[in-house]
Design a protein around this motif. Structure first.
Motif, PDB file in Angstrom:
ATOM      1  N   MET A  52       0.846  -1.197   0.000  1.00 48.75           N
ATOM      2  CA  MET A  52       0.000   0.000   0.000  1.00 48.75           C
ATOM      3  C   MET A  52       0.880   1.245   0.000  1.00 48.75           C
ATOM      4  O   MET A  52       1.831   1.326   0.765  1.00 48.75           O
ATOM      5  N   GLU A  58      -3.026   6.064   6.154  1.00 48.35           N
ATOM      6  CA  GLU A  58      -2.334   5.509   7.324  1.00 48.35           C
ATOM      7  C   GLU A  58      -1.809   6.603   8.246  1.00 48.35           C
ATOM      8  O   GLU A  58      -1.000   6.328   9.133  1.00 48.35           O
ATOM      9  N   TYR A 270      -7.373  -4.208   5.661  1.00 42.19           N
ATOM     10  CA  TYR A 270      -7.260  -3.590   4.334  1.00 42.19           C
ATOM     11  C   TYR A 270      -7.303  -4.649   3.249  1.00 42.19           C
ATOM     12  O   TYR A 270      -6.950  -5.812   3.475  1.00 42.19           O
ATOM     13  N   ALA A 283      -3.819  -6.695   7.777  1.00 37.85           N
ATOM     14  CA  ALA A 283      -2.765  -7.561   8.295  1.00 37.85           C
ATOM     15  C   ALA A 283      -2.864  -7.515   9.801  1.00 37.85           C
ATOM     16  O   ALA A 283      -3.304  -6.515  10.375  1.00 37.85           O
ATOM     17  N   ARG A 326       7.786  -6.830  10.480  1.00 39.49           N
ATOM     18  CA  ARG A 326       8.085  -5.417  10.200  1.00 39.49           C
ATOM     19  C   ARG A 326       9.170  -4.936  11.171  1.00 39.49           C
ATOM     20  O   ARG A 326       9.142  -5.312  12.339  1.00 39.49           O
ATOM     21  N   ARG A 352       5.733  -0.056   9.152  1.00 38.42           N
ATOM     22  CA  ARG A 352       4.636  -0.428   8.257  1.00 38.42           C
ATOM     23  C   ARG A 352       4.779   0.198   6.877  1.00 38.42           C
ATOM     24  O   ARG A 352       3.907   0.026   6.024  1.00 38.42           O
TER      25      ARG A 352
HETATM   26  N1  GLY Z   1       1.532  -1.112   5.786  1.00 39.61           N
HETATM   27  C1  GLY Z   1       0.656  -2.135   6.127  1.00 39.61           C
HETATM   28  C2  GLY Z   1       1.117  -3.076   7.149  1.00 39.61           C
HETATM   29  O1  GLY Z   1       2.222  -3.012   7.644  1.00 39.61           O
HETATM   30  O2  GLY Z   1       0.333  -3.915   7.491  1.00 39.61           O
END
Ligand code: GLY
Length: 402
Positions: A52, A58, A270, A283, A326, A352
């Motif tokens: 995304m 966000e 999402y 997620a 992440r 993210r």
């Molecule tokens: N940017 C979306 C996520 O980390 O889930």
């Protein structure tokens, strides 16, 4: 004729995720001799990411600087993606369809109104949509959806395609990929000057760029206190796909025209459609250390919320489930720029937004490696901010919440 030894590179990049590969490509384009070290480039968080490009959707409280960096990177994306497609001869899946944020119940709608006020305070005008307008924009939405916000400049990219294109473009520009893990950063006379690889060989270079995602925090060889405070934050994601029969029936690829971010009884989900017919649903966000198990509970949560918003997803083929880690920092912002150790540059902690922030990170780091001038855009992202704030410079405990 005997083989010539490889000339010493100008820069060794530790990590071949989307950040390391982008820096490698841009640096090689600038004429630097580049080595990228990664046993499995393009996997890890990059492989799990949805792609995304949604700084507006966000946006979060107290994250104005991250938002501004994200917008700057989004501004660079069309040129980055098109140049990359030309250099590699490969697609990236870049799309500029916008993001529709939707609310399922009254409380979700109240949260969305707060979100709009936040976005406006950041200087962004988003378009509020009624329930009817949401369904006109996305006919597959459930009729119960209460309303939404349209951020027209947001977009998306396919991180797996992006990584493949970056690998090829970086190689075409002269970057050398070494498929080995770095076991140690080597420092001499108070300066980072090389890396040791798993086979015990050493590669020396003027610059070392640490772009190893959450593993940056535990990179051996760094002087005490210098490792950036990055921890793994687990995200589970699934990939669904529309069938040929659905396409023949006139349904859009992935059922949706653009990315949909939804709030369902306060829980966030999402759905990111791709031209290929894929629909990525994500997620989870879990503080479980380096755990990458895909769980029944994680998949259930995603399907529960995604189906509430778009009931038709139950007809899609389930093609892939994956969990990635992440690289999260204590303030959710990345760590970019020179470190206190001469020769060591940090490009990690993108949390993210690694895929979104790849162009701005790559352009500015490559330029720094050539000129030695730090980009003013990095001001809020120096590693020193953690020491200055008196925070721990080691990863947070596993129970910490973001
Ligand atoms: N940017 C979306 C996520 O980390 O889930």
């Amino acid at each position: 004729m005997s083989a010539q030894p490889e000339p010493e590179p100008d820069v060794v990049i530790i990590g071949g995720g989307v950040i390391g590969l982008s820096i490698g490509w841009r640096s090689a384009q600038q004429g630097l001799r580049v080595v990228i070290a990664d046993p499995d480039p393009g996997r890890g968080a990059t492989r799990a990411a949805a792609g995304m490009l949604t700084p507006i959707a966000e946006a979060a409280y107290a994250e104005r600087e991250i938002f501004q960096l994200g917008r700057e990177s989004l501004r660079r994306y069309p040129a980055f993606a098109s140049e990359l497609a030309t250099a590699s001869g490969l697609p990236t899946g870049f799309r500029q369809g916008g993001t529709l944020q939707v609310a399922y119940d009254g409380d979700d709608l109240a949260l969305l109104t707060e979100m709009r006020l936040l976005q406006e305070s950041f200087g962004v005008v988003v378009q509020p949509l009624t329930a009817r307008e949401c369904r006109a924009a996305e006919p597959m939405l459930d009729p119960s959806v209460r309303g939404g916000l349209l951020a027209e400049s947001d977009g998306s990219v396919d991180p797996r395609l992006l990584a493949a294109a970056l690998l090829r473009a970086a190689a075409a520009a002269g970057a050398r990929l070494i498929r080995q893990p770095v076991t140690e950063v080597l420092c001499t006379a108070g300066r980072a000057g090389g890396v040791r690889l798993a086979d015990d060989s050493v590669v020396q270079a003027r610059w070392i760029v640490l772009a190893a995602g959450w593993q940056s925090a535990t990179m051996p060889g760094l002087p005490a206190g210098l490792a950036p405070p990055v921890r793994p934050v687990k995200g589970q994601i699934m990939r669904l796909a529309t069938t040929a029969a659905m396409a023949a029936a006139g349904l859009p690829p992935g059922l949706l025209r653009r990315t949909v971010r939804g709030l369902v009884h306060g829980s966030s989900v999402y759905l990111v459609p791709r031209d290929s017919g894929e629909l990525v649903v994500g997620a989870t966000q879990e503080e479980l250390g380096a755990d990458t198990a895909v769980t029944a509970g994680g998949m259930w949560e995603l399907l529960r919320d995604a189906r509430t918003l778009v009931p038709g997803i139950t007809e899609l083929e389930l093609v892939d489930v994956v969990a990635g880690l992440r690289p999260g920092t204590p303030d959710n912002a990345p760590v970019i720029g020179p470190s206190e150790l001469p020769g060591l540059v940090l490009a990690t902690g993108h949390f993210r937004a690694g895929v979104l922030l790849a162009p701005v990170t790559a352009d500015t780091v490559a330029s720094f490696l050539c000129t030695g001038s730090p980009d003013p855009i990095w001001r809020a992202f120096a590693a020193a901010r953690f020491a200055a704030a008196g925070r721990a410079v080691s990863p947070q405990p596993e129970s910490a919440l973001t």
